[in-house]
Design an enzyme around this catalytic site. Sequence first.
Site, PDB file in Angstrom:
ATOM      1  N   CYS A 198       7.572  -2.574 -18.930  1.00  0.00           N
ATOM      2  CA  CYS A 198       6.693  -2.231 -17.814  1.00  0.00           C
ATOM      3  C   CYS A 198       5.273  -2.550 -17.984  1.00  0.00           C
ATOM      4  O   CYS A 198       4.814  -1.874 -18.807  1.00  0.00           O
ATOM      5  CB  CYS A 198       6.949  -0.870 -17.164  1.00  0.00           C
ATOM      6  SG  CYS A 198       5.991  -0.305 -15.703  1.00  0.00           S
TER       7      CYS A 198
ATOM      8  N   PHE B 257       6.406  10.974  13.642  1.00  0.00           N
ATOM      9  CA  PHE B 257       7.114  11.755  12.753  1.00  0.00           C
ATOM     10  C   PHE B 257       6.652  13.055  12.858  1.00  0.00           C
ATOM     11  O   PHE B 257       7.120  14.147  12.467  1.00  0.00           O
ATOM     12  CB  PHE B 257       7.027  11.155  11.282  1.00  0.00           C
ATOM     13  CG  PHE B 257       7.561  11.936  10.255  1.00  0.00           C
ATOM     14  CD1 PHE B 257       9.108  11.875   9.967  1.00  0.00           C
ATOM     15  CD2 PHE B 257       6.810  12.754   9.453  1.00  0.00           C
ATOM     16  CE1 PHE B 257       9.540  12.662   9.061  1.00  0.00           C
ATOM     17  CE2 PHE B 257       7.662  13.407   8.499  1.00  0.00           C
ATOM     18  CZ  PHE B 257       8.752  13.338   8.209  1.00  0.00           C
TER      19      PHE B 257
ATOM     20  N   ASP C  37       2.205   3.859  11.414  1.00  0.00           N
ATOM     21  CA  ASP C  37       3.086   4.770  11.909  1.00  0.00           C
ATOM     22  C   ASP C  37       2.571   5.280  13.338  1.00  0.00           C
ATOM     23  O   ASP C  37       1.359   5.413  13.373  1.00  0.00           O
ATOM     24  CB  ASP C  37       3.430   6.024  11.069  1.00  0.00           C
ATOM     25  CG  ASP C  37       4.764   6.573  11.509  1.00  0.00           C
ATOM     26  OD1 ASP C  37       5.257   6.246  12.425  1.00  0.00           O
ATOM     27  OD2 ASP C  37       5.291   7.668  10.973  1.00  0.00           O
ATOM     28  N   SER C  38       3.455   5.599  14.269  1.00  0.00           N
ATOM     29  CA  SER C  38       2.959   5.853  15.678  1.00  0.00           C
ATOM     30  C   SER C  38       2.306   7.349  15.735  1.00  0.00           C
ATOM     31  O   SER C  38       1.741   7.663  16.679  1.00  0.00           O
ATOM     32  CB  SER C  38       4.088   5.556  16.594  1.00  0.00           C
ATOM     33  OG  SER C  38       5.098   6.473  16.529  1.00  0.00           O
TER      34      SER C  38
ATOM     35  N   GLN D 222      16.934   5.595  17.548  1.00  0.00           N
ATOM     36  CA  GLN D 222      17.236   6.949  17.279  1.00  0.00           C
ATOM     37  C   GLN D 222      18.860   6.924  17.479  1.00  0.00           C
ATOM     38  O   GLN D 222      19.394   6.053  17.932  1.00  0.00           O
ATOM     39  CB  GLN D 222      16.565   7.682  18.100  1.00  0.00           C
ATOM     40  CG  GLN D 222      15.042   7.967  17.808  1.00  0.00           C
ATOM     41  CD  GLN D 222      14.558   8.481  16.421  1.00  0.00           C
ATOM     42  OE1 GLN D 222      15.604   9.023  15.735  1.00  0.00           O
ATOM     43  NE2 GLN D 222      13.580   8.293  15.684  1.00  0.00           N
TER      44      GLN D 222
ATOM     45  N   ASP E 187       9.440   2.384   3.278  1.00  0.00           N
ATOM     46  CA  ASP E 187       8.188   3.310   2.866  1.00  0.00           C
ATOM     47  C   ASP E 187       8.579   4.535   2.693  1.00  0.00           C
ATOM     48  O   ASP E 187       9.400   5.147   2.967  1.00  0.00           O
ATOM     49  CB  ASP E 187       7.036   3.436   4.075  1.00  0.00           C
ATOM     50  CG  ASP E 187       7.511   4.471   4.984  1.00  0.00           C
ATOM     51  OD1 ASP E 187       6.851   5.556   4.746  1.00  0.00           O
ATOM     52  OD2 ASP E 187       8.375   4.221   5.835  1.00  0.00           O
TER      53      ASP E 187
ATOM     54  N   GLY F 148      14.646   8.309  12.508  1.00  0.00           N
ATOM     55  CA  GLY F 148      15.305   9.682  12.513  1.00  0.00           C
ATOM     56  C   GLY F 148      16.220  10.185  11.539  1.00  0.00           C
ATOM     57  O   GLY F 148      17.381  10.833  11.561  1.00  0.00           O
TER      58      GLY F 148
ATOM     59  N   CYS G 144       2.321   2.964 -18.889  1.00  0.00           N
ATOM     60  CA  CYS G 144       3.149   2.346 -19.989  1.00  0.00           C
ATOM     61  C   CYS G 144       2.299   1.768 -21.149  1.00  0.00           C
ATOM     62  O   CYS G 144       2.951   1.034 -22.199  1.00  0.00           O
ATOM     63  CB  CYS G 144       4.237   1.524 -19.594  1.00  0.00           C
ATOM     64  SG  CYS G 144       5.593   2.305 -18.659  1.00  0.00           S
TER      65      CYS G 144
ATOM     66  N   HIS H  81       2.667   3.913 -12.374  1.00  0.00           N
ATOM     67  CA  HIS H  81       4.105   3.427 -12.729  1.00  0.00           C
ATOM     68  C   HIS H  81       4.990   3.444 -11.629  1.00  0.00           C
ATOM     69  O   HIS H  81       5.762   2.377 -11.665  1.00  0.00           O
ATOM     70  CB  HIS H  81       4.166   4.215 -14.053  1.00  0.00           C
ATOM     71  CG  HIS H  81       5.738   4.117 -14.263  1.00  0.00           C
ATOM     72  ND1 HIS H  81       6.188   3.247 -15.273  1.00  0.00           N
ATOM     73  CD2 HIS H  81       6.923   4.838 -13.920  1.00  0.00           C
ATOM     74  CE1 HIS H  81       7.384   3.244 -15.329  1.00  0.00           C
ATOM     75  NE2 HIS H  81       8.091   4.070 -14.535  1.00  0.00           N
TER      76      HIS H  81
ATOM     77  N   CYS I  53       2.848  -1.797 -16.183  1.00  0.00           N
ATOM     78  CA  CYS I  53       1.867  -0.792 -15.344  1.00  0.00           C
ATOM     79  C   CYS I  53       0.998  -0.028 -16.454  1.00  0.00           C
ATOM     80  O   CYS I  53       1.027  -0.200 -17.613  1.00  0.00           O
ATOM     81  CB  CYS I  53       2.625   0.382 -14.839  1.00  0.00           C
ATOM     82  SG  CYS I  53       3.110   1.558 -15.982  1.00  0.00           S
TER      83      CYS I  53
END
Length: 374
Positions: free
Chosen positions: A304, A97, A93-94, A189, A266, A216, A309, A334, A306
């Site tokens: 699952c 945010f 990310d730049s 935006q 994300d 945005g 679990c 999980h 993971c």
Amino acid sequence: MIGVFHFDLLQQSDGARRGVFHTPRGDVQTPTFMPVGTVGTVKGLTIDQVAATGAEIILGNTYHLRLRPGHETVAKLGGLHAMCGWEGPILTDSGGFQVFSLGALNKVTEQAATFRSHLDGAKIVLTPEHSIEIQQALGSDIAMVLDHVIALPASAAEVEDALARSIRWAKRCREAADRPEQALFAIVQGGLDPVLRQQCATELASMPFEGYAVGGLSVGETPEEMYATAGVTTRHLPAEKPRYLMGVGTPRDLIENIARGIDMFDCVMPTRNGRNALAFTDEGPLKLRNAVHREDLRPIMDDCPCLACRHSRGYLRHLFNAGEMLGPILLSHHNLMYYSRLMQQARAAIEQDRFAEFANSKLRGWGYEPVPCG
């Protein structure tokens, strides 16, 4: 001629897209979810544990890595990939945010966003060019342009001002970027105004970016407003480029926005909720601190694979109540596994041209009835 980065759109179903984004460090199957590794680590997990969830690409943050350990230090450690041990693609990310999230600590002008570090109050001037410089030093595979994010609701004048500045900053980022091995994504935006979203998307789509993000959103609007705005925006973005919805979101958000043509997501939600004893399931969120789980022998989900679990709900509840660090680790694993499997299932549904059926089944399981619109 196919470039270093290119996107293949393989199939569509009920508005959803199945594709592959090709990068020098490997292919990313889309739709995809990117675990957030803000400062070079997906919080609480080893990089091997992250990979075991099925993740193909992770995210880092320019602002936070600029503060510590510093982008020069990351470069001396071999770049972000070498530093954290991740061999696949990384998106950074730049810092845009933070223009929004650290509003009380910054000032935005045409030239730059000037910050006071949330760590020590030191002054930081983040121009579009400096954002690109940092991301090139980090060595990410996908860099984001610096944009101006504002909270919603906002006045029309504020939205138009941030939109116009974001377009100008995108041009400056494009001119500053000079590494062919690093893709650059622009960010659309325009608040919740469909006309402004169309205007911004159209202007950015005329520039040579490798992908386009919808920015945005998830900044104060309702879920329904988010879905509508994402749907309006994607209609004006090139079909042959990947589309990334930044900072989103819940399992419902992912499914609803896949139906509106989004390819990449994300969010910190899987790990943040995992650290707070909440597990995502096909029947909705499970709050493992609740007394009802005290003697429950069942895993979170039967199918699952993971790490969490492998244990009972009762044991997981005990770990949290005892303050053991293993609890947050297991539930983070999980939740990331759940998000990754949700993306795998979505891709399979698109390939079989039954995405609407799949999406409605998931939504009903989570307690929602609306049908995603294509």
